[in-house]
Scaffold this motif. Structure first.
Motif, PDB file in Angstrom:
ATOM      1  N   ALA A   1       5.470   3.558   9.215  1.00 40.44           N
ATOM      2  CA  ALA A   1       5.317   2.110   9.361  1.00 40.44           C
ATOM      3  C   ALA A   1       5.281   1.746  10.839  1.00 40.44           C
ATOM      4  CB  ALA A   1       6.479   1.394   8.668  1.00 40.44           C
ATOM      5  N   GLY A   2       4.333   0.890  11.213  1.00 37.89           N
ATOM      6  CA  GLY A   2       4.194   0.486  12.605  1.00 37.89           C
ATOM      7  C   GLY A   2       3.455   1.498  13.456  1.00 37.89           C
TER       8      GLY A   2
ATOM      9  N   SER B   1       5.374  -1.677   5.676  1.00 36.29           N
ATOM     10  CA  SER B   1       6.803  -1.695   5.997  1.00 36.29           C
ATOM     11  C   SER B   1       7.599  -0.596   5.305  1.00 36.29           C
ATOM     12  CB  SER B   1       7.399  -3.064   5.654  1.00 36.29           C
ATOM     13  OG  SER B   1       7.198  -3.374   4.286  1.00 36.29           O
ATOM     14  N   ASP B   2       7.185  -0.200   4.097  1.00 36.42           N
ATOM     15  CA  ASP B   2       7.953   0.833   3.395  1.00 36.42           C
ATOM     16  C   ASP B   2       7.133   2.108   3.188  1.00 36.42           C
ATOM     17  OD1 ASP B   2       6.165  -0.193   1.618  1.00 36.42           O
ATOM     18  OD2 ASP B   2       7.584  -0.439  -0.035  1.00 36.42           O
TER      19      ASP B   2
ATOM     20  N   ASP C   1       0.494  -4.369   4.604  1.00 35.82           N
ATOM     21  CA  ASP C   1       1.947  -4.202   4.642  1.00 35.82           C
ATOM     22  C   ASP C   1       2.276  -2.712   4.595  1.00 35.82           C
ATOM     23  OD1 ASP C   1       4.667  -4.240   4.413  1.00 35.82           O
ATOM     24  OD2 ASP C   1       4.733  -5.394   2.550  1.00 35.82           O
TER      25      ASP C   1
ATOM     26  N   MET D   1       2.248  -4.740  12.026  1.00 38.44           N
ATOM     27  CA  MET D   1       1.516  -4.290  10.850  1.00 38.44           C
ATOM     28  C   MET D   1       0.028  -4.294  11.174  1.00 38.44           C
ATOM     29  SD  MET D   1       3.360  -6.087   7.570  1.00 38.44           S
ATOM     30  CE  MET D   1       5.134  -5.950   7.304  1.00 38.44           C
TER      31      MET D   1
END
Length: 297
Positions: free
Chosen positions: A36-37, A31-32, A29, A72
């Motif tokens: 990210a990505g 995402s934060d 993860d 992710m």
């Protein structure tokens, strides 16, 4: 980043499975996090096993290979001739996941992993290819030293937020845990679902939603207090409802389109062997109303 932070962000889960193979995934993860990505992230690793407290095994190692760019970082592997985690034969694997960014290793996560093929199916439960009925007991506390009794009695345990030491020992000794939570906390869900012994997360009936993207391979249960009408939320896989000593079912229980686990608390709390007998009595008392997916005392 602290190693513990990487561990919290890595999720291991399995997908398509059969007697001859099981597809396993590791996901990070991001995402934060910064970037990210970002395609610079890469996951690789390995899965070694199985081991089992109750059987001699021949461990082998399979690779986890980076799956390429995506929302992710994801790694995937194929386990041939998998040995699944069940309470009677709790087969375990050791996973190593290496986290890379821009060609540099930034973290390594080591984790115990088990493929537990427990799932809701229609109005019942299945463990692998077989129909399965939960027989369990509610416990306020449970020590690691008591687990051998619960394994021998083949009784699951409904318990509030079990700690990692209990989850690890239950995973190794073969005791299924139904973990109760007071709220769908993302961090707590991540902590619990990593353990093979945790087969279900049980949340209060008023829970409106559960964070998406978490809890692969775990059953989500919605618990209804005594007398409350059983009306399941979209996120719930199963319903848990409480009855009194007369085993009178609450409104909606018989019409529920999900598996229903019936709880009849026993006072004082029975031993492991006593819990098994009490579950059988509850099943007998409810037989005129039908068969249910689980009986918990």
């Amino acid at each position: 980043m602290d190693p513990a932070d990487w561990s919290e962000r890595v999720e291991l889960f399995f997908g398509a499975s059969s007697e001859s193979m099981c597809r396993v995934y590791a996901r990070l993860d991001t995402s934060d996090t910064d970037g990210a990505g970002d395609a610079a992230w890469k996951l690789t690793g390995s899965l070694t096993g199985p081991t089992c407290e109750y059987a001699a095994t021949l461990p082998a190692t399979c690779s986890l290979v980076d799956a390429g760019p995506g929302p992710m970082p994801l790694a995937k592997g194929l386990v041939p001739d998998p040995c699944y985690w069940t309470p009677s034969m709790p087969h375990l694997y050791q996973a190593t996941v290496e986290i890379q960014r821009s060609g540099q290793t930034v973290g390594v996560v080591e984790r115990t992993f088990g493929m537990r093929p427990l799932a809701a199916s229609g109005r019942g439960l299945r463990f692998g290819s077989k129909s399965w009925v939960v027989r369990g007991a509610r416990r306020e506390t449970l020590t690691v030293d008591e687990l051998s009794e619960w394994h021998a009695a083949e009784v699951a345990v409904l318990i509030s937020a079990p700690d990692d030491a209990l989850c690890e020992a239950a995973s190794r000794q073969g005791v299924l845990l139904l973990a109760e939570l007071t709220a769908p906390d993302r961090r707590e869900i991540r902590r619990l679902v990593r353990w093979p012994a945790v087969g279900a997360l049980v949340l209060p009936s008023e829970t409106s939603s559960v964070p998406g993207g978490l809890g692969h391979n775990v059953i989500l249960g919605q618990r209804f207090a005594f007398g409350a009408t059983v009306h399941t939320a979209p996120w719930a896989d199963v319903a848990l409802c409480e009855v009194d000593s007369h085993a009178e079912l609450p409104p909606g229980a018989l019409d529920c389109d999900r598996p229903v686990l019936v709880i009849r608390p026993e006072e004082p709390a029975p031993s492991a062997a006593g819990a098994r007998s009490a579950c059988d009595r509850l099943q007998r008392d409810l037989a005129p109303r039908g068969q249910f997916a689980g009986y918990i005392v």
